[in-house]
Design a protein around this motif. Structure first.
Motif, PDB file in Angstrom:
ATOM      1  N   PHE A 142       0.818  -1.224   0.000  1.00 50.43           N
ATOM      2  CA  PHE A 142       0.000   0.000   0.000  1.00 50.43           C
ATOM      3  C   PHE A 142       0.847   1.267   0.000  1.00 50.43           C
ATOM      4  N   PRO A 143       1.806   1.438   0.927  1.00 51.01           N
ATOM      5  CA  PRO A 143       2.672   2.622   0.799  1.00 51.01           C
ATOM      6  C   PRO A 143       3.513   2.583  -0.468  1.00 51.01           C
ATOM      7  N   ALA A 144       3.917   1.389  -0.900  1.00 52.80           N
ATOM      8  CA  ALA A 144       4.680   1.286  -2.147  1.00 52.80           C
ATOM      9  C   ALA A 144       3.849   1.761  -3.336  1.00 52.80           C
ATOM     10  N   LEU A 145       2.557   1.461  -3.329  1.00 54.07           N
ATOM     11  CA  LEU A 145       1.678   1.907  -4.403  1.00 54.07           C
ATOM     12  C   LEU A 145       1.672   3.423  -4.518  1.00 54.07           C
ATOM     13  N   ILE A 146       1.612   4.093  -3.379  1.00 52.25           N
ATOM     14  CA  ILE A 146       1.576   5.558  -3.403  1.00 52.25           C
ATOM     15  C   ILE A 146       2.851   6.110  -4.024  1.00 52.25           C
ATOM     16  N   VAL A 147       3.982   5.548  -3.626  1.00 49.33           N
ATOM     17  CA  VAL A 147       5.263   6.005  -4.180  1.00 49.33           C
ATOM     18  C   VAL A 147       5.312   5.742  -5.685  1.00 49.33           C
ATOM     19  N   ILE A 148       4.905   4.566  -6.104  1.00 48.37           N
ATOM     20  CA  ILE A 148       4.928   4.210  -7.521  1.00 48.37           C
ATOM     21  C   ILE A 148       4.006   5.120  -8.320  1.00 48.37           C
ATOM     22  N   VAL A 149       2.844   5.432  -7.776  1.00 47.48           N
ATOM     23  CA  VAL A 149       1.899   6.321  -8.464  1.00 47.48           C
ATOM     24  C   VAL A 149       2.537   7.691  -8.688  1.00 47.48           C
ATOM     25  N   VAL A 150       3.201   8.213  -7.668  1.00 54.86           N
ATOM     26  CA  VAL A 150       3.855   9.517  -7.809  1.00 54.86           C
ATOM     27  C   VAL A 150       4.939   9.459  -8.883  1.00 54.86           C
ATOM     28  N   VAL A 151       5.796   8.460  -8.826  1.00 55.52           N
ATOM     29  CA  VAL A 151       6.892   8.353  -9.796  1.00 55.52           C
ATOM     30  C   VAL A 151       6.345   8.204 -11.214  1.00 55.52           C
ATOM     31  N   ALA A 152       5.394   7.295 -11.401  1.00 56.22           N
ATOM     32  CA  ALA A 152       4.862   7.043 -12.745  1.00 56.22           C
ATOM     33  C   ALA A 152       4.154   8.270 -13.300  1.00 56.22           C
TER      34      ALA A 152
END
Length: 525
Positions: A321-331
């Motif tokens: 879940f926190p990884a998803l947020i980071v990935i969303v920002v980067v992408a």
């Protein structure tokens, strides 16, 4: 170079003047080279662009680290010292193994027949119906320890006559169209390791329910009458229950031990036993030539709701879940940054096929995310499984294939979500707006679904129709039809299968990517 809208050197029609016209093997790219080398150069250019931005690279690394270390936030100080043991059945699954048993020893082969003339539950004491999975019948047990092998033929409160054995296995008896309150006759026959259950409505004409093999059953086994009643479901929780059954006089054939019948509530000290209502005491009493028996518990697979302290492999991937947020920002930034600084004009100047550019960007960000996430998940799951078990916390078992699917599926979900975020960034072109939209669509629904007091229907809906459905790939728990429980995402049970849930996420990403391609072609850079 072939003029726009003209013909190539093979005499074939060009792309009708559109910079995103068709191109494939045998067709030329706009710079006069073949399409596949041009595609390779575009991939290399986008990869170079990605790795040259330190923030994007570190974002991918941070997302992987969150998958690796985040489970530590939920471990606390380990299980309490007074935690009761979790019974494990013959198949290695955690089980509920509580029931009241009135029994005698049977040496070798034999048979017992009895009439069940009544079955009620505490739930029905106030005018309600008897608990659907309240059970009363005949049982043969390989031992008194919780999790021991058994076979039983029974009358239930709402599911007719059943034959069950070794906790996981359930067979329905013949549908005879009699009300639950009617007298039902049951017969259990042992012949070596083979145990046969039969039922009858009159004690004369018999129908076989099932015949099962109990491998390794000792020559002398305990056989007799049993009563069980699982906890009843109340909203998002459960409340303890108990059942009472009236039995006629048992008819015995075979080498039975002499003496009186004895009885006890089994499994009361195990972790999956919910207890009895305060006003009820388990026991049995002679009733004419028969018995009245009261007991609680269940003989069935244990669910997440049955074990106060337990974990699943999916819990160890909560860092998703926190990884998803980071990935969303980067992408999102990999797309919106180019619009913000007008770099996209240079990108389209070098490669005018805008749709191809977007697909290559998706390939790069999706590929990077998949590889880094897969490495993190493959390392995290076995490491945390060992650590959690070392702390004495029970972990629901999962087959190697299910664990591999959860690991690969987690990486795939993060990768597809990255593509989804990239596409939304291409549609909206504003970083903050795009990030908010994707987080609200993918992360927020599942976090809400994990809230224990959220209505079950809403929790299921959130994980069926939103991109959060993709996280069903982490599910390793099994929903058993013979067990009523709180089957919600908060307990690790998703309404969709892993493949179906992942398909929902892919559909969102595909629609967003197609819309982004259309808008990129129509808008000014």
């Amino acid at each position: 170079m072939t003029p726009t809208g003209g013909r190539d050197r093979a005499g074939r029609a060009g792309d009708s003047g559109h910079p995103d016209g068709p191109s494939g093997p045998g067709l030329e790219a706009v710079d006069g080279t073949s399409a596949w080398p041009a595609m390779a150069r575009l991939v290399r250019a986008e990869w170079t662009k990605f790795r040259s931005v330190r923030g994007w690279v570190w974002g991918s690394v941070v997302a992987a680290l969150l998958i690796l270390v985040f489970p530590a936030t939920g471990l606390g100080g380990g299980p309490p010292e007074h935690l009761r043991p979790v019974p494990v059945g013959p198949d290695g699954e955690p089980v509920s193994a509580g029931y009241y048993f009135v029994h005698r020893a049977l040496a070798g082969d034999g048979q017992i027949t009895v009439a069940v003339s009544g079955l009620t539950s505490q739930r029905g004491a106030d005018g309600g119906s008897v608990a659907p999975w309240a059970k009363a019948g005949l049982l043969i047990s390989a031992g008194e320890q919780p999790g021991a092998r058994y076979a039983a033929v029974m009358v239930t409160g709402g599911h007719g006559v059943r034959m069950q054995y070794d906790y996981l296995h359930d067979y329905a008896g013949p549908a005879v169209g009699v009300p639950p309150s009617a007298v039902r006759w049951l017969r259990l026959t042992r012949a070596g390791d083979r145990v046969t259950g039969e039922s009858s409505v009159d004690g004369a004409q018999w129908s076989e329910v099932a015949a099962v093999q109990l491998q390794g059953l000792e020559r002398t086994a305990e056989v007799g009458l049993f009563v069980a009643c699982p906890a009843r479901m109340e909203g998002l929780g459960s409340a303890v229950d108990a059942a009472t059954a009236s039995f006629g006089a048992p008819r015995l054939v075979g080498d039975w031990a002499a003496g009186e019948w004895s009885g006890e509530q089994r499994g009361a000290d195990s972790a999956s036993f919910a207890g009895l209502p305060r006003e009820v005491s388990a026991g049995f009493a002679a009733d004419g030539d028969g018995f009245t028996v009261t007991g609680g518990g269940d003989l069935a697979p244990a669910t997440r709701n049955d074990l106060a302290v337990a974990a699943t492999p999916g819990d160890l991937l909560f860092g998703t879940f926190p990884a998803l947020i980071v990935i969303v920002v980067v992408a999102t930034l990999t797309m919106t940054t180019e619009f913000r600084y007008r770099v996209i004009r240079s990108t389209f100047g070098v490669s005018p096929r805008r749709g191809r550019v977007l697909v290559v960007k998706a390939f790069v960000i999706g590929g990077v995310t998949f590889v880094t996430s897969l490495v993190a998940a493959v390392v995290a799951v076995p490491v945390w499984l060992r650590l959690v078990r070392g702390l004495g916390i029970f972990v629901f078992p999962a087959a190697p294939g299910a664990l591999l699917r959860a690991e690969v599926g987690t990486a795939a979900v993060l990768a597809v979500t990255a593509v989804f975020a990239l596409a939304v960034g291409g549609v909206l072109r504003r970083s903050a707006t795009a990030v908010t939209v994707v987080v609200v669509a993918t992360v927020l629904p599942h976090l809400l679904a994990r809230v224990p007091f959220l209505p079950a229907g809403m929790a299921r809906w959130l994980t069926e129709v939103t991109p959060a459905a993709g996280l069903a790939v982490q599910q390793t728990l099994v929903r058993y039809p013979q067990v009523d429980s709180v089957y919600t995402p908060a307990n690790g049970y998703f309404p969709l299968s892993p493949a179906a849930g992942f398909g929902v996420l892919c559909a969102y990403a595909g629609v967003a990517l197609a819309l982004a391609v259309v808008l990129l072609r129509r808008r000014d850079a």
